[in-house]
Design a protein around this motif. Structure first.
Motif, PDB file in Angstrom:
ATOM      1  N   CYS A  71       0.820  -1.214   0.000  1.00 38.83           N
ATOM      2  CA  CYS A  71       0.000   0.000   0.000  1.00 38.83           C
ATOM      3  C   CYS A  71       0.855   1.265   0.000  1.00 38.83           C
ATOM      4  O   CYS A  71       0.396   2.318  -0.465  1.00 38.83           O
ATOM      5  CB  CYS A  71      -0.931   0.015   1.219  1.00 38.83           C
ATOM      6  N   GLY A  72       2.079   1.170   0.522  1.00 41.64           N
ATOM      7  CA  GLY A  72       2.955   2.323   0.486  1.00 41.64           C
ATOM      8  C   GLY A  72       3.203   2.824  -0.929  1.00 41.64           C
ATOM      9  O   GLY A  72       3.441   4.012  -1.141  1.00 41.64           O
ATOM     10  N   PHE A  73       3.111   1.916  -1.922  1.00 39.23           N
ATOM     11  CA  PHE A  73       3.315   2.302  -3.322  1.00 39.23           C
ATOM     12  C   PHE A  73       2.001   2.689  -4.001  1.00 39.23           C
ATOM     13  O   PHE A  73       2.013   3.381  -5.016  1.00 39.23           O
ATOM     14  CB  PHE A  73       3.959   1.151  -4.100  1.00 39.23           C
ATOM     15  N   LEU A  74       0.863   2.248  -3.451  1.00 39.32           N
ATOM     16  CA  LEU A  74      -0.426   2.483  -4.089  1.00 39.32           C
ATOM     17  C   LEU A  74      -1.147   3.709  -3.562  1.00 39.32           C
ATOM     18  O   LEU A  74      -1.930   4.328  -4.277  1.00 39.32           O
ATOM     19  CB  LEU A  74      -1.338   1.254  -3.888  1.00 39.32           C
ATOM     20  N   THR A  75      -0.911   4.045  -2.293  1.00 38.12           N
ATOM     21  CA  THR A  75      -1.722   5.085  -1.662  1.00 38.12           C
ATOM     22  C   THR A  75      -1.515   6.456  -2.283  1.00 38.12           C
ATOM     23  O   THR A  75      -2.435   7.279  -2.297  1.00 38.12           O
ATOM     24  CB  THR A  75      -1.437   5.129  -0.144  1.00 38.12           C
ATOM     25  N   GLY A  76      -0.317   6.731  -2.831  1.00 44.63           N
ATOM     26  CA  GLY A  76      -0.084   8.013  -3.488  1.00 44.63           C
ATOM     27  C   GLY A  76      -0.998   8.229  -4.669  1.00 44.63           C
ATOM     28  O   GLY A  76      -1.762   9.199  -4.715  1.00 44.63           O
ATOM     29  N   PRO A  77      -0.976   7.329  -5.678  1.00 46.86           N
ATOM     30  CA  PRO A  77      -1.843   7.537  -6.842  1.00 46.86           C
ATOM     31  C   PRO A  77      -3.330   7.329  -6.564  1.00 46.86           C
ATOM     32  O   PRO A  77      -4.175   7.968  -7.192  1.00 46.86           O
ATOM     33  CB  PRO A  77      -1.336   6.499  -7.857  1.00 46.86           C
ATOM     34  N   LEU A  78      -3.688   6.442  -5.632  1.00 48.62           N
ATOM     35  CA  LEU A  78      -5.098   6.143  -5.395  1.00 48.62           C
ATOM     36  C   LEU A  78      -5.745   7.090  -4.386  1.00 48.62           C
ATOM     37  O   LEU A  78      -6.929   7.409  -4.502  1.00 48.62           O
ATOM     38  CB  LEU A  78      -5.264   4.690  -4.921  1.00 48.62           C
ATOM     39  N   GLY A  79      -4.994   7.506  -3.367  1.00 49.59           N
ATOM     40  CA  GLY A  79      -5.563   8.377  -2.341  1.00 49.59           C
ATOM     41  C   GLY A  79      -6.208   7.577  -1.221  1.00 49.59           C
ATOM     42  O   GLY A  79      -6.532   6.389  -1.365  1.00 49.59           O
ATOM     43  N   ASP A  80      -6.413   8.245  -0.103  1.00 48.80           N
ATOM     44  CA  ASP A  80      -6.905   7.573   1.098  1.00 48.80           C
ATOM     45  C   ASP A  80      -8.315   7.017   0.932  1.00 48.80           C
ATOM     46  O   ASP A  80      -8.611   5.903   1.383  1.00 48.80           O
ATOM     47  CB  ASP A  80      -6.871   8.544   2.292  1.00 48.80           C
ATOM     48  N   VAL A  81      -9.213   7.770   0.305  1.00 49.15           N
ATOM     49  CA  VAL A  81     -10.607   7.333   0.187  1.00 49.15           C
ATOM     50  C   VAL A  81     -10.697   6.047  -0.624  1.00 49.15           C
ATOM     51  O   VAL A  81     -11.372   5.072  -0.233  1.00 49.15           O
ATOM     52  CB  VAL A  81     -11.470   8.438  -0.450  1.00 49.15           C
ATOM     53  N   ARG A  82     -10.021   6.000  -1.766  1.00 53.10           N
ATOM     54  CA  ARG A  82     -10.068   4.786  -2.592  1.00 53.10           C
ATOM     55  C   ARG A  82      -9.387   3.609  -1.899  1.00 53.10           C
ATOM     56  O   ARG A  82      -9.823   2.460  -2.051  1.00 53.10           O
ATOM     57  CB  ARG A  82      -9.406   5.049  -3.949  1.00 53.10           C
ATOM     58  N   MET A  83      -8.312   3.865  -1.170  1.00 51.85           N
ATOM     59  CA  MET A  83      -7.626   2.776  -0.470  1.00 51.85           C
ATOM     60  C   MET A  83      -8.527   2.147   0.591  1.00 51.85           C
ATOM     61  O   MET A  83      -8.530   0.929   0.774  1.00 51.85           O
ATOM     62  CB  MET A  83      -6.339   3.293   0.169  1.00 51.85           C
ATOM     63  N   ILE A  84      -9.295   2.976   1.299  1.00 48.49           N
ATOM     64  CA  ILE A  84     -10.229   2.446   2.298  1.00 48.49           C
ATOM     65  C   ILE A  84     -11.277   1.567   1.626  1.00 48.49           C
ATOM     66  O   ILE A  84     -11.589   0.467   2.084  1.00 48.49           O
ATOM     67  CB  ILE A  84     -10.886   3.591   3.085  1.00 48.49           C
ATOM     68  N   ARG A  85     -11.822   2.038   0.513  1.00 45.08           N
ATOM     69  CA  ARG A  85     -12.840   1.250  -0.193  1.00 45.08           C
ATOM     70  C   ARG A  85     -12.265  -0.049  -0.745  1.00 45.08           C
ATOM     71  O   ARG A  85     -12.929  -1.103  -0.696  1.00 45.08           O
ATOM     72  CB  ARG A  85     -13.428   2.085  -1.331  1.00 45.08           C
ATOM     73  N   LEU A  86     -11.051   0.014  -1.267  1.00 46.77           N
ATOM     74  CA  LEU A  86     -10.400  -1.194  -1.777  1.00 46.77           C
ATOM     75  C   LEU A  86     -10.233  -2.224  -0.663  1.00 46.77           C
ATOM     76  O   LEU A  86     -10.527  -3.417  -0.846  1.00 46.77           O
ATOM     77  CB  LEU A  86      -9.045  -0.827  -2.372  1.00 46.77           C
ATOM     78  N   GLY A  87      -9.780  -1.775   0.489  1.00 49.45           N
ATOM     79  CA  GLY A  87      -9.608  -2.692   1.610  1.00 49.45           C
ATOM     80  C   GLY A  87     -10.912  -3.332   2.032  1.00 49.45           C
ATOM     81  O   GLY A  87     -10.966  -4.541   2.332  1.00 49.45           O
ATOM     82  N   GLN A  88     -11.978  -2.555   2.055  1.00 50.11           N
ATOM     83  CA  GLN A  88     -13.274  -3.106   2.451  1.00 50.11           C
ATOM     84  C   GLN A  88     -13.742  -4.178   1.479  1.00 50.11           C
ATOM     85  O   GLN A  88     -14.321  -5.201   1.902  1.00 50.11           O
ATOM     86  CB  GLN A  88     -14.303  -1.973   2.538  1.00 50.11           C
ATOM     87  N   GLY A  89     -13.478  -3.993   0.188  1.00 45.05           N
ATOM     88  CA  GLY A  89     -13.847  -5.020  -0.790  1.00 45.05           C
ATOM     89  C   GLY A  89     -13.087  -6.312  -0.596  1.00 45.05           C
ATOM     90  O   GLY A  89     -13.654  -7.410  -0.718  1.00 45.05           O
ATOM     91  N   VAL A  90     -11.798  -6.219  -0.258  1.00 44.81           N
ATOM     92  CA  VAL A  90     -10.995  -7.429  -0.042  1.00 44.81           C
ATOM     93  C   VAL A  90     -11.436  -8.141   1.243  1.00 44.81           C
ATOM     94  O   VAL A  90     -11.470  -9.381   1.296  1.00 44.81           O
ATOM     95  CB  VAL A  90      -9.496  -7.074  -0.002  1.00 44.81           C
ATOM     96  N   ILE A  91     -11.781  -7.381   2.282  1.00 44.54           N
ATOM     97  CA  ILE A  91     -12.300  -8.006   3.506  1.00 44.54           C
ATOM     98  C   ILE A  91     -13.571  -8.788   3.199  1.00 44.54           C
ATOM     99  O   ILE A  91     -13.780  -9.900   3.721  1.00 44.54           O
ATOM    100  CB  ILE A  91     -12.577  -6.938   4.583  1.00 44.54           C
ATOM    101  N   LEU A  92     -14.429  -8.225   2.365  1.00 49.81           N
ATOM    102  CA  LEU A  92     -15.669  -8.918   1.980  1.00 49.81           C
ATOM    103  C   LEU A  92     -15.357 -10.278   1.368  1.00 49.81           C
ATOM    104  O   LEU A  92     -15.975 -11.295   1.719  1.00 49.81           O
ATOM    105  CB  LEU A  92     -16.447  -8.044   1.002  1.00 49.81           C
ATOM    106  N   ALA A  93     -14.372 -10.324   0.468  1.00 46.49           N
ATOM    107  CA  ALA A  93     -13.993 -11.603  -0.153  1.00 46.49           C
ATOM    108  C   ALA A  93     -13.412 -12.562   0.878  1.00 46.49           C
ATOM    109  O   ALA A  93     -13.705 -13.767   0.855  1.00 46.49           O
ATOM    110  CB  ALA A  93     -12.981 -11.349  -1.269  1.00 46.49           C
ATOM    111  N   GLY A  94     -12.598 -12.059   1.796  1.00 49.12           N
ATOM    112  CA  GLY A  94     -11.990 -12.920   2.805  1.00 49.12           C
ATOM    113  C   GLY A  94     -13.003 -13.500   3.758  1.00 49.12           C
ATOM    114  O   GLY A  94     -12.941 -14.691   4.107  1.00 49.12           O
ATOM    115  N   ALA A  95     -13.955 -12.693   4.222  1.00 41.14           N
ATOM    116  CA  ALA A  95     -14.991 -13.195   5.134  1.00 41.14           C
ATOM    117  C   ALA A  95     -15.847 -14.253   4.445  1.00 41.14           C
ATOM    118  O   ALA A  95     -16.253 -15.239   5.063  1.00 41.14           O
ATOM    119  CB  ALA A  95     -15.846 -12.038   5.640  1.00 41.14           C
ATOM    120  N   ALA A  96     -16.115 -14.054   3.151  1.00 39.70           N
ATOM    121  CA  ALA A  96     -16.873 -15.059   2.399  1.00 39.70           C
ATOM    122  C   ALA A  96     -16.102 -16.370   2.318  1.00 39.70           C
ATOM    123  O   ALA A  96     -16.676 -17.464   2.447  1.00 39.70           O
ATOM    124  CB  ALA A  96     -17.181 -14.535   1.000  1.00 39.70           C
ATOM    125  N   ALA A  97     -14.780 -16.311   2.125  1.00 37.46           N
ATOM    126  CA  ALA A  97     -13.969 -17.533   2.069  1.00 37.46           C
ATOM    127  C   ALA A  97     -13.958 -18.260   3.406  1.00 37.46           C
ATOM    128  O   ALA A  97     -13.933 -19.500   3.450  1.00 37.46           O
ATOM    129  CB  ALA A  97     -12.537 -17.180   1.646  1.00 37.46           C
TER     130      ALA A  97
END
Length: 398
Positions: free
Chosen positions: A263-289
């Motif tokens: 995330c240290g390499f992604l947060t600059g171009p994506l920004g904090d708001v998008r990074m939070i949303r991205l993380g929430q989507g991955v948590i959704l997939a993990g909880a489903a697994a």
């Protein structure tokens, strides 16, 4: 000098992570000999969280009086003492007593260092800072697993971490001169100046503040629930041995650590708001697994939940000055930390009680409920701060 101080702050966050993952990894081996139900891990977690709430709410006062360097060194020493106390405890009430300094040692340093980095360093440093916390959380379960596999007992794992904490305390004490010289240089890097923080009551009245605190409450409740109960979930629901589960429980923290490094390499171009949303989507997939009846799926689910958690904490913290202003950030981060620790205080024990009455197999459902509440709260905070625009009403069809 700025970068040397940053390295010291990284070390401080490793020390914060070292004790955070110990209880969840060791508890499957602890509760039987102490003669208490498995749900009593929630009691210890609650005591630790209360300590962190108290110290985080007082972090501004302590840091102003003693400076972040002294507060950090003393806090790490306090956790080292508490871990040593855990290792020699023979009754459950002793663990409860040592849980008090265990929690007090974390809160003030957490809020002070997070605010310092949010104000004076770029967002990538916030991600890598919390990656260092993840490094600490990885060491803990693996040392517990090593101690259990070698027949030394969980107590040896706690002693090993206590020794590491004492070594980090010595490094922090030697670094105290850096804190006296570095703030002005760090401010130059950030292009900012010193600000007087608001009081906590004033901060709570700022539009979006309550939603931001609620979002942090839900995130930390989710992270702590997953970290505390992953080992027990794998033993009681997945049928694994305690030693194997302790090692696999580290997968959750592996996901967090690896994710924050990336995330240290992604947060600059994506920004904090998008990074939070991205993380929430991955948590959704993990909880489903985690819901799937397969050991491999459970392991993958733990990694995914950890990966999803990776960007959320540092992005919420780093977004605080942008959401509410640099002059307000110390007070807001203090509030967010308090909300976070209330979440870690209440929600993991609540799941422990539910698992005892119903089934520990409900953990993924519990995580999904917290995820939904977190998403709604963060979106409200973003709209109140003007970071995202409200959705435009749909046009009527002619």
């Amino acid at each position: 000098m700025v970068h040397l101080l940053l390295a010291v702050i990284y070390l401080a966050f490793i020390s914060l992570g070292l004790p955070d993952s110990l209880l969840g990894a060791a508890w499957p081996s602890m509760y039987g000999p102490f003669g208490v139900p498995v749900s009593f891990a929630g009691v210890l977690s609650m005591i630790i969280a209360v300590g962190t709430i108290v110290s985080s709410l007082n972090s501004g006062r302590l840091t102003s009086r003693f400076g972040p360097g002294r507060v950090t060194a003393c806090s790490v020493a306090l956790t080292a003492l508490a871990l040593l106390g855990f290792s020699v405890s023979t009754e459950f009430w002793m663990l409860c007593l040592w849980a008090v300094p265990y929690g007090l040692g974390a809160g003030s340093v957490d809020a002070a260092l997070n605010n310092y980095v949010a104000l004076h360093y770029a967002s990538r440093h916030m991600s890598w800072l919390h990656c260092m916390w993840g490094v600490g959380t990885l060491v803990g379960p693996n040392l517990i697993s090593f101690a259990l596999s070698g027949g030394q007992g969980w107590q040896a794992g706690y002693r090993y971490i206590s020794i590491l904490q004492l070594g980090l305390t010595a490094v922090l004490l030697l670094s105290l001169p850096l804190w006296k010289r570095a703030p002005s240089a760090a401010q130059t890097e950030a292009g900012g100046g010193a600000h007087e923080p608001l009081g906590l009551r004033q901060a709570a009245r700022i539009p979006g503040a309550k939603s931001a605190v609620l979002g942090f409450f839900c995130y930390c409740a989710l992270e702590q629930t997953a970290g505390l109960w992953a080992g027990s979930y794998l033993v009681l629901h997945g049928g694994l041995t305690a030693g194997r589960a302790a090692a696999l429980a580290a997968l959750f923290y592996t996901g967090i650590t690896a994710g924050r490094a990336a995330c240290g390499f992604l947060t600059g171009p994506l920004g904090d708001v998008r990074m939070i949303r991205l993380g929430q989507g991955v948590i959704l997939a993990g909880a489903a697994a985690l819901l799937l009846p397969s050991a491999a799926a459970m392991q993958a689910g733990l990694v995914l939940v950890g990966l999803g958690c990776a960007p959320i904490y540092p992005s919420i913290i780093h977004a605080t000055p942008a959401r509410f202003g640099a002059a307000r950030s110390q007070a807001l981060i203090g509030l967010e930390m308090a909300g976070a620790y209330v979440g870690t205080c209440l929600m993991p024990p609540l799941f422990g009680a539910l698992s005892e009455r119903l089934s520990i197999g409900l953990m993924p459902v519990y995580l999904l409920a917290l995820l939904a509440a977190m998403f709604l709260a963060n979106e409200r905070a973003n709209r109140a701060a003007g970071l995202v625009r409200p959705a435009a009403p749909a046009r009527e069809r002619g």
